[in-house]
Design an enzyme around this catalytic site. Structure first.
Site, mmCIF file in Angstrom:
data_model
loop_
_atom_site.group_PDB
_atom_site.id
_atom_site.type_symbol
_atom_site.label_atom_id
_atom_site.label_comp_id
_atom_site.label_asym_id
_atom_site.label_seq_id
_atom_site.Cartn_x
_atom_site.Cartn_y
_atom_site.Cartn_z
ATOM 1 N N GLY A 1 3.037 11.726 -7.069
ATOM 2 C CA GLY A 1 1.723 11.528 -7.219
ATOM 3 C C GLY A 1 0.925 12.399 -6.403
ATOM 4 N N LYS B 1 1.905 0.826 0.369
ATOM 5 C CA LYS B 1 1.298 -0.632 0.170
ATOM 6 C C LYS B 1 0.661 -0.554 -1.252
ATOM 7 C CE LYS B 1 -3.187 -0.971 1.964
ATOM 8 N NZ LYS B 1 -4.211 -1.947 1.667
ATOM 9 N N HIS C 1 -0.822 2.002 7.062
ATOM 10 C CA HIS C 1 -1.402 3.128 7.964
ATOM 11 C C HIS C 1 -2.142 2.429 9.222
ATOM 12 C CE1 HIS C 1 -5.086 1.958 5.314
ATOM 13 N NE2 HIS C 1 -5.489 2.370 6.566
ATOM 14 N N LYS D 1 -2.537 3.899 13.763
ATOM 15 C CA LYS D 1 -3.520 4.293 14.570
ATOM 16 C C LYS D 1 -3.531 3.784 16.045
ATOM 17 C CE LYS D 1 -6.766 2.406 10.943
ATOM 18 N NZ LYS D 1 -7.629 3.751 10.646
ATOM 19 N N GLU E 1 -15.650 -3.682 6.148
ATOM 20 C CA GLU E 1 -15.841 -2.270 5.947
ATOM 21 C C GLU E 1 -17.156 -2.428 5.249
ATOM 22 O OE1 GLU E 1 -11.940 -0.751 3.735
ATOM 23 O OE2 GLU E 1 -12.244 -2.784 3.064
ATOM 24 N N HIS F 1 -2.446 -5.335 7.000
ATOM 25 C CA HIS F 1 -3.043 -5.158 8.070
ATOM 26 C C HIS F 1 -3.301 -5.984 9.090
ATOM 27 C CE1 HIS F 1 -3.376 -1.481 5.845
ATOM 28 N NE2 HIS F 1 -4.673 -1.700 5.195
ATOM 29 N N LYS G 1 -18.909 -0.706 9.555
ATOM 30 C CA LYS G 1 -17.476 -0.653 9.762
ATOM 31 C C LYS G 1 -16.977 -1.138 10.869
ATOM 32 C CE LYS G 1 -13.894 3.018 9.257
ATOM 33 N NZ LYS G 1 -13.237 3.773 8.362
HETATM 34 P P1 NDP Z 1 -4.018 7.224 -7.581
HETATM 35 O O1 NDP Z 1 -4.557 6.092 -8.586
HETATM 36 O O2 NDP Z 1 -4.731 8.209 -7.389
HETATM 37 O O3 NDP Z 1 -2.475 7.729 -8.409
HETATM 38 C C1 NDP Z 1 -1.547 8.786 -7.747
HETATM 39 C C2 NDP Z 1 -1.133 9.532 -8.934
HETATM 40 O O4 NDP Z 1 -0.218 8.817 -9.847
HETATM 41 C C3 NDP Z 1 -2.061 9.986 -9.957
HETATM 42 O O5 NDP Z 1 -2.689 11.399 -9.441
HETATM 43 C C4 NDP Z 1 -1.317 10.090 -11.049
HETATM 44 O O6 NDP Z 1 -0.797 11.169 -11.168
HETATM 45 C C5 NDP Z 1 -0.358 9.100 -11.114
HETATM 46 N N1 NDP Z 1 -0.627 7.745 -11.878
HETATM 47 C C6 NDP Z 1 -1.739 7.226 -11.606
HETATM 48 N N2 NDP Z 1 -1.546 5.978 -12.538
HETATM 49 C C7 NDP Z 1 -0.525 6.101 -13.202
HETATM 50 C C8 NDP Z 1 -0.015 5.295 -14.210
HETATM 51 N N3 NDP Z 1 -0.582 4.192 -14.830
HETATM 52 N N4 NDP Z 1 1.049 5.832 -14.930
HETATM 53 C C9 NDP Z 1 1.807 7.142 -14.371
HETATM 54 N N5 NDP Z 1 1.367 7.801 -13.159
HETATM 55 C C10 NDP Z 1 0.082 7.456 -12.778
HETATM 56 O O7 NDP Z 1 -3.378 6.393 -6.459
HETATM 57 P P2 NDP Z 1 -3.473 6.534 -4.868
HETATM 58 O O8 NDP Z 1 -3.414 7.941 -4.690
HETATM 59 O O9 NDP Z 1 -5.007 6.005 -4.816
HETATM 60 O O10 NDP Z 1 -2.699 5.607 -4.228
HETATM 61 C C11 NDP Z 1 -1.417 5.937 -4.106
HETATM 62 C C12 NDP Z 1 -0.572 4.785 -3.441
HETATM 63 O O11 NDP Z 1 -0.902 4.745 -2.126
HETATM 64 C C13 NDP Z 1 -0.697 3.373 -4.234
HETATM 65 O O12 NDP Z 1 0.080 2.663 -3.948
HETATM 66 C C14 NDP Z 1 -2.040 2.751 -3.445
HETATM 67 O O13 NDP Z 1 -1.887 1.207 -3.419
HETATM 68 C C15 NDP Z 1 -1.610 3.341 -1.962
HETATM 69 N N6 NDP Z 1 -2.974 3.330 -1.254
HETATM 70 C C16 NDP Z 1 -4.037 4.279 -1.488
HETATM 71 C C17 NDP Z 1 -5.054 4.359 -0.579
HETATM 72 C C18 NDP Z 1 -6.089 5.012 -0.865
HETATM 73 O O14 NDP Z 1 -7.206 5.156 -0.412
HETATM 74 N N7 NDP Z 1 -6.111 5.895 -2.173
HETATM 75 C C19 NDP Z 1 -4.997 3.417 0.728
HETATM 76 C C20 NDP Z 1 -3.843 2.820 0.999
HETATM 77 C C21 NDP Z 1 -2.612 2.632 0.128
HETATM 78 P P3 NDP Z 1 -0.305 12.117 -12.594
HETATM 79 O O15 NDP Z 1 -1.156 11.539 -13.596
HETATM 80 O O16 NDP Z 1 -0.739 13.601 -12.225
HETATM 81 O O17 NDP Z 1 1.165 11.744 -12.510
#
Ligand code: NDP
Length: 512
Positions: A29, A170, A200, A204, A238, A262, A368
């Site tokens: 990802g 998570k 995360h 902290k 938040e 959390h 926040k």
């Molecule tokens: P994203 O929605 O940005 O997804 C990450 C990557 O996964 C995307 O760039 C895409 O890459 C791929 N992707 C997204 N949706 C799909 C799909 N339906 N099928 C296949 N590939 C997919 O996620 P985040 O980065 O926001 O979050 C990642 C993880 O971290 C999650 O589990 C989230 O709950 C957790 N998280 C996120 C936080 C945040 O602030 N963003 C905070 C805490 C936890 P590509 O298409 O290039 O493969």
């Protein structure tokens, strides 16, 4: 020693950070939001502090087709966004980054990934220790791990060398049943020691310092029980709404997104018994024991002592207008997802019998703030004529997690002037002032611990299960009998629904 020197005496021997042994990190990802905003800046932070292994590489993986250079361009953007004042050594860091792409459910992509990682091991003279970071939507986690296993990428050497570890973001499941199902799928191909469940909040500094504050100071622990503590409040507020995460948030809600992880971890740290040592397993065991001691909410409790809310249109303190939750992008029309939860709970053990714990978390609050406030019982008798005993303010110890990390102890003191004039003042410790630096980012700590193999600050399977056992009946009740606990509305930019105020007032307390 100058006066300033006396303020902080650091036990040097215990303050040294050791860089991990050589390894590579594969981020799934790698094109996503979390990677850009958190992981890349944290890795760069470790790099600049000399805490990445001497021989290291980072290999990004996602579906988006990109060359190594395209990916480095993105890495560079993320780091410059996080370090607008300048990012010295950026080119050296970029040289450690590579990228490959493929479908998450295509076995050929994992054969290719195995080849790419072997090439990196050779090119960077790194060892074959590999850390896989799943920064992916959770429904992809089990499949990715199965494919990694199929491609031989999770197989460790004898005595765990070279090691292979997998980090999960998570949420760990959607409810108890799905968490158990996920866990059994992970455990069919990974040993528990290979699994790092990330929260995360545990990274902290101020959350970690709760343990040190409690167990390295003899003066508070004797008071840390039902004899002296009146109640405890845990607040995670938040000011932001759901930003661009509408699709995820609308299927999760505040109870899953904040309470299950959390909030429960903060509660566990503030209320758990002292572990016999700082050994990861001992600390995790005590946290789990505490989670098991939380009294489950009955149907009656859910009606009176769990309040859920959703924000409606409002304005910021500066007068900017804020959309209501149902008008946020990618939120279902008429959604009943909660953006706020407040609850009272009890811990059924000797230490905490009868002491109420009030927890609240919400989005679109006025500011926040994350903090734990321990309110002590009032003095048994007031000798200062102007105050009856019930009017005497109580001592409150506030563990401030963010935004201004520190600890405040509110005490009563003589105010200059008339003889019995009293004021409440705070003995305030501010992390930034005392140590002269901002605390390192939580992800830096946690990424380093993954590479070092230290699981102290990660969720255990037992902890995840205990937390879902508590939360799932509430989710089920909201779904099956929504009238038990109606969804209250609150105006964006306020401190939540009136019902939360009524709840704590009914318990004879006030939110801070
Ligand atoms: P994203 O929605 O940005 O997804 C990450 C990557 O996964 C995307 O760039 C895409 O890459 C791929 N992707 C997204 N949706 C799909 C799909 N339906 N099928 C296949 N590939 C997919 O996620 P985040 O980065 O926001 O979050 C990642 C993880 O971290 C999650 O589990 C989230 O709950 C957790 N998280 C996120 C936080 C945040 O602030 N963003 C905070 C805490 C936890 P590509 O298409 O290039 O493969």
């Amino acid at each position: 020693m100058s006066p300033a020197d006396t303020r902080v005496t650091i036990g040097r021997a215990m303050c040294e950070e050791t860089p991990p042994e050589p390894c590579g990190m594969v981020i799934f990802g790698a094109s996503g939001d979390l990677v850009a905003r958190k992981l890349l800046p944290a890795l760069f932070g470790l790099f600049r502090r000399g805490l990445l292994p001497e021989r290291f590489f980072m290999l990004g993986f996602a579906r988006t087709p990109m060359t190594d250079d395209d990916f480095r361009g993105r890495v560079s953007e993320s780091i410059l966004a996080a370090h607008p004042q300048g990012a010295g050594q950026l080119d050296d860091f970029l040289a450690l980054c590579r990228y490959t792409y493929g479908d998450y459910d295509d076995p050929a992509a994992y054969t290719n990934l195995a080849l790419c990682s072997s090439e990196c091991v050779m090119d960077y003279h790194a060892a074959e220790n590999l850390l896989f970071y799943l920064a992916l939507p959770p429904h992809l986690h089990a499949g990715v791990v199965r494919h990694l296993h199929g491609a031989g990428l999770t197989a460790e050497g004898e005595n765990g060398s070279p090691w292979r570890r997998v980090v999960f973001e998570k949420p760990f499941g959607h409810d108890l049943a799905s968490a158990l199902e996920l866990d059994s799928r992970l455990c069919s191909v990974l040993r528990q020691e290979q699994i790092f469940r990330m929260d995360h909040y545990l990274g902290k500094e101020t959350v970690q310092s709760i343990l040190m504050f409690r167990f390295a100071n003899a003066i508070f622990e004797p008071l840390w029980n039902r004899g002296y503590v009146d109640h405890v409040q845990i607040t995670v507020a938040e000011s932001l709404g759901i930003e661009h995460r509408g699709a995820y948030y609308d299927s999760a809600g505040c109870l899953r997104d904040m309470f299950q992880n959390h909030m429960m971890q903060m509660l566990a740290l503030v209320a758990m018994e002292p572990p016999t040592s700082f050994d990861p397993e001992r600390v995790r065991d005590e946290r789990v024991k505490l989670l098991h001691s939380i009294r489950p909410w009955t149907a009656d409790d859910m009606r009176h002592w769990v309040v859920r809310g959703q924000y409606t249109q409002g304005v910021t303190a500066e007068g900017a207008s804020l959309a209501g939750y149902r008008h946020e992008p990618r939120v279902a029309e008429g959604s009943t997802t909660e953006t706020y939860v407040a609850a009272r709970l009890f811990i059924d053990n000797w230490r905490w019998q009868g002491v109420p714990f009030f927890l609240r978390s919400g989005k679109r609050m006025p500011r926040k703030v994350s903090e734990i406030a321990v309110t002590f019982r009032r003095v048994p008798h007031s000798m200062f004529g102007m105050h009856s005993k019930s009017e005497m303010p109580a001592n409150v110890l506030v563990l401030k997690i963010q935004p201004e990390e520190g600890i405040d102890l509110h005490i009563q003191a003589k105010q200059p002037g008339p003889k019995s004039c009293m004021a409440t003042m705070a003995l305030a410790f501010k992390y930034r002032e005392i140590f002269g630096i901002n605390p390192p980012d939580a992800y830096e700590r946690l990424l380093l611990d993954c590479m070092l193999g230290d699981r102290t600050l990660f969720w255990s399977r037992e902890g995840v299960e205990a937390s879902w056992r508590l939360i799932t009946p509430v989710l089920d009740t909201w779904c099956d009998n929504p009238q038990t606990s109606p969804l209250h509305q609150y105006t964006a930019g306020t401190w939540g629904p009136e019902a939360a105020q009524r709840m704590i007032s009914a318990a004879g307390r006030q939110w801070r």
